[in-house]
Motif scaffolding. Structure first.
Motif, short mmCIF file in Angstrom:
data_model
loop_
_atom_site.label_atom_id
_atom_site.label_comp_id
_atom_site.label_asym_id
_atom_site.label_seq_id
_atom_site.Cartn_x
_atom_site.Cartn_y
_atom_site.Cartn_z
N ASP A 34 0.96 -1.05 -0.23
CA ASP A 34 0.05 -0.09 0.07
C ASP A 34 0.88 1.10 -0.06
OD1 ASP A 34 -2.40 -1.44 0.21
OD2 ASP A 34 -1.79 -1.79 2.31
N VAL A 35 2.01 1.18 0.69
CA VAL A 35 2.90 2.24 0.66
C VAL A 35 4.31 1.91 0.53
CG1 VAL A 35 3.75 4.06 2.28
CG2 VAL A 35 1.35 3.16 2.67
N LEU A 36 5.00 2.62 -0.36
CA LEU A 36 6.52 2.44 -0.52
C LEU A 36 7.47 3.42 -0.35
CD1 LEU A 36 8.33 0.19 -2.45
CD2 LEU A 36 8.12 1.74 -4.33
N VAL A 37 8.30 3.29 0.58
CA VAL A 37 9.06 4.08 1.02
C VAL A 37 10.44 3.89 0.50
CG1 VAL A 37 10.18 5.24 3.18
CG2 VAL A 37 7.60 4.43 3.22
N TYR A 38 11.12 4.45 -0.17
CA TYR A 38 12.31 4.27 -1.17
C TYR A 38 13.30 5.31 -0.88
CZ TYR A 38 10.29 7.25 -4.63
OH TYR A 38 10.08 8.41 -5.54
N ASP A 39 14.64 5.04 -1.16
CA ASP A 39 15.67 5.73 -0.93
C ASP A 39 16.40 5.83 -2.31
OD1 ASP A 39 17.63 3.81 -1.63
OD2 ASP A 39 17.71 3.24 0.62
N PHE A 58 9.48 9.44 -1.12
CA PHE A 58 10.83 9.50 -1.13
C PHE A 58 11.39 9.82 0.07
CE2 PHE A 58 14.64 11.82 -2.48
CZ PHE A 58 15.36 10.63 -3.01
N VAL A 59 12.42 9.21 0.47
CA VAL A 59 13.24 9.57 1.64
C VAL A 59 14.67 9.43 1.32
CG1 VAL A 59 11.54 9.01 3.33
CG2 VAL A 59 12.97 7.05 2.79
N GLY A 60 15.08 9.78 0.15
CA GLY A 60 16.57 9.46 -0.40
C GLY A 60 17.44 10.53 0.50
N LYS A 61 18.56 9.81 0.89
CA LYS A 61 19.64 10.80 1.44
C LYS A 61 21.07 10.63 0.50
CE LYS A 61 19.22 8.69 5.43
NZ LYS A 61 19.73 8.19 6.58
N MET A 62 21.25 11.84 -0.32
CA MET A 62 22.56 11.79 -0.99
C MET A 62 23.57 12.90 -0.12
SD MET A 62 21.07 11.81 -4.58
CE MET A 62 22.54 11.45 -5.36
N ALA A 68 15.60 13.63 4.38
CA ALA A 68 14.88 13.16 5.55
C ALA A 68 15.86 12.52 6.60
CB ALA A 68 13.89 11.88 5.02
N SER A 69 15.71 12.83 7.84
CA SER A 69 16.50 12.31 8.68
C SER A 69 16.16 10.88 9.05
CB SER A 69 16.49 13.10 10.13
OG SER A 69 15.11 13.01 10.69
N GLN A 70 16.98 10.06 9.71
CA GLN A 70 16.52 8.53 10.15
C GLN A 70 15.19 8.62 11.06
OE1 GLN A 70 17.91 5.66 8.57
NE2 GLN A 70 16.19 4.88 9.62
N ASN A 74 11.96 6.64 10.36
CA ASN A 74 11.23 6.00 11.26
C ASN A 74 9.88 6.11 11.67
OD1 ASN A 74 13.80 4.73 11.63
ND2 ASN A 74 14.28 5.34 13.44
N ASP A 75 9.36 7.71 11.68
CA ASP A 75 8.34 8.03 11.90
C ASP A 75 7.41 7.65 11.04
OD1 ASP A 75 9.09 9.04 14.72
OD2 ASP A 75 9.30 10.97 13.97
N ILE A 76 7.85 7.90 9.84
CA ILE A 76 7.06 7.56 8.44
C ILE A 76 6.59 6.03 8.43
CG2 ILE A 76 7.23 7.26 5.99
CD1 ILE A 76 8.82 9.92 5.95
N LEU A 77 7.42 5.16 8.74
CA LEU A 77 7.22 3.59 8.65
C LEU A 77 6.02 3.55 9.75
CD1 LEU A 77 10.86 2.17 8.28
CD2 LEU A 77 9.21 2.74 6.64
#
Length: 520
Positions: A34-39, A58-62, A68-70, A74-77
């Motif tokens: 239902d939800v895809l949280v990807y980097d 999208f929670v990618g970190k470059m 998005a911080s870790q 965590n909160d999103i999940l």
């Protein structure tokens, strides 16, 4: 009010980049979540595999661009799971190999959220193997050590040892050292190992974006690699290999398309179909399934009862699949189709029809809608008048050639849009990010070519993409003259000098033969 049961969170490894290196379990979860949280390290092609109503976050970190911080992740999940959603947290490589999957698992555990871990292929091994480097080799390296290279502090996380002490230990390891994401700290890494007593002539290789079309290997020694990397502008994501195994290059030069980089456009089914044989020939492939087939809910009431139909015309494999999907929904007994005749545009569509147990009654010699319409009209003239209706089941955006020719020949038929084609601009944008590395870009339809170049033109006009990113040596490979004509018009409009190849056979095999012939 009923209390919502928390959904399950799946911490999923997406692999190193190549779409073929993701697990079957991961694919199943992506298709049904239902939800895809990807980097940023997960291949964007996976986004096209989700359900239509899947929420994508999208929670990618470059480096230098922390979106998005870790803690935020965590909160999103947790929040999405508490809404009763099935959540896939898609992470590049493996969730637990410096992917911070453990921190996410801890957060879920503390909040009573059910979760599962789905392992992935780690770039620590796969990127090096893709570039011909074995992490272990008999009589050369009997072990390998994987180390985070993000910061010097991470290289000494225990707090009781200095970085110098830690590097001294690494330098004495009789095996392969693998540093992940360490390019920005390459100087500290090499100096630390040299000070720790490692031989300055120790081979070193850096593999950037391993297993993808952007893969590049840079070689040197412990004493020279820093300057070489600066000169070659090496950047993350990359894997640094230090040790004797870095002298090897186990890459076969016998495959005809070895090192050739191909971008494949079209629907998900087509890109997958073309991807496999190209990879088998040694090509590196980037799949851009930016055309999505959407079933038309209005097709069912428009389709007459099977007993009233004499011929069904299919202009693509998509029409075949959707027709039988519709019949299953109706609960139709397939034995009632025994008197039907099928006209199809080419061998690929005929083969798909055969998968359902039916043979095509007419296939044109040249696989185009124009030739099919002309040939089909001639066949009907030589036969008795059909006992029932003729129905064309095709895309809402289908070619006008079919209707024009049949109308001109006085043939009555029902043109039923059984599906429509929608474009995914995000997938096109992902392809445009790869174009500077591509030797070929394939197009299977005029609509696909137009979708690509329209987006290219749009981004160029708003200064978000440089025209010269598409280098002149990149060639466009087209199925059919009409598609080639569309590409040619866009090349003129954009002042592109790229060569256009038209497949002699209007199918996936024709594209492969065109590329193979061009490489000789």
């Amino acid at each position: 009010m009923n209390k919502i049961t928390a959904g399950t969170v799946y911490l999923v490894g997406a692999g190193p980049g190549d779409t073929g290196l993701i697990t079957i379990r991961a694919q199943e979860l992506i298709k049904n979540c239902d939800v895809l949280v990807y980097d940023a390290l997960a291949n964007p092609a996976f986004l096209g595999e989700t359900k239509t109503d899947c929420k994508k976050i999208f929670v990618g970190k470059m480096l230098g661009k922390h979106s998005a911080s870790q803690s935020d992740i965590n909160d999103i999940l947790i929040q999405q799971a508490l809404l009763g959603k099935t959540v896939v947290r898609l992470k590049g490589g493996d969730p637990f190999v410096f992917g911070r999957g453990g921190e996410e698992a801890q957060a879920l555990e503390e909040n009573g959220i059910p979760y599962q871990i789905v392992p992935g292929v780690t770039s620590a091994i796969a990127a090096l193997e893709s570039a011909g480097i074995p992490v272990t080799q008999r009589k050369v390296a009997r072990s390998f050590t994987v180390i985070t290279g993000h910061t010097q502090e991470n290289l000494c996380e225990s707090g009781t040892e200095s970085a110098e002490d830690r590097f001294s230990q690494y330098a004495k390891i009789d095996g392969t050292l693998v540093f992940l994401m360490g390019v920005s700290h390459l100087k500290e890494i090499t100096l630390g190992l040299l000070k720790g007593g490692m031989n300055p002539n120790t081979p070193v290789s850096i593999v950037e974006q391993g297993t993808t079309v952007h893969e590049r290997r840079t070689n040197g020694t412990l004493s020279t690699i820093t300057k070489i990397a600066e000169r070659e502008r090496v950047s993350n994501p990359a894997v640094i290999c230090v040790g004797k195994v870095a002298q090897f290059n186990f890459t076969s030069q016998k495959l005809p398309l070895n090192g050739t980089r191909v971008g494949i456009t079209g629907t998900s089914s087509f890109t997958k179909k073309l991807s496999k044989p190209l990879k088998d020939l040694g090509a590196r492939v980037y799949c851009a399934p930016f055309l999505k087939v959407v079933c038309d809910s209005q097709a069912d009431p428009l389709l007459p009862p099977i007993s009233e139909i004499s011929w069904i015309i299919f202009t693509s494999t998509n029409g075949v699949h959707d027709f039988f999907r519709l019949l299953k929904k109706r609960g139709t007994d397939f034995r009632s189709l025994s008197n039907l005749k099928f006209c199809v545009v080419g061998s690929g569509t005929a083969n798909t029809l055969k998968e359902y147990g039916f043979a095509a009654d007419y296939v044109p010699e040249r696989y185009t809608v124009l030739d099919m319409a002309k040939g089909f009209s001639a066949r009907l003239k030589n036969e008795k008048s059909p006992r029932g209706k003729i129905c064309a089941l095709r895309a809402k955006e289908g070619s006008e050639d079919l209707a024009e020719i049949l109308k001109k020949e006085g043939i009555q038929f029902s043109d039923i849009p059984i599906y429509s084609i929608q474009k995914d601009s995000a997938q096109i944008d992902s392809l445009l990010e790869q174009i500077d590395a591509l030797d070929y870009i394939t197009f299977a339809s005029s609509s696909g070519a137009s979708a690509f170049f329209e987006r290219f033109y749009e981004l160029k006009e708003i200064k978000e993409i440089e025209k010269n990113r598409l280098h002149a040596e990149c060639k466009f490979v087209c199925i059919g003259e009409k598609t080639a004509e569309t590409v040619g018009k866009w090349c003129t409009k954009l002042s592109l000098s790229n060569k256009i190849l038209t497949a002699s056979n209007y199918n996936a095999d024709g594209i492969i033969k065109s590329i193979s012939g061009d490489k000789k």
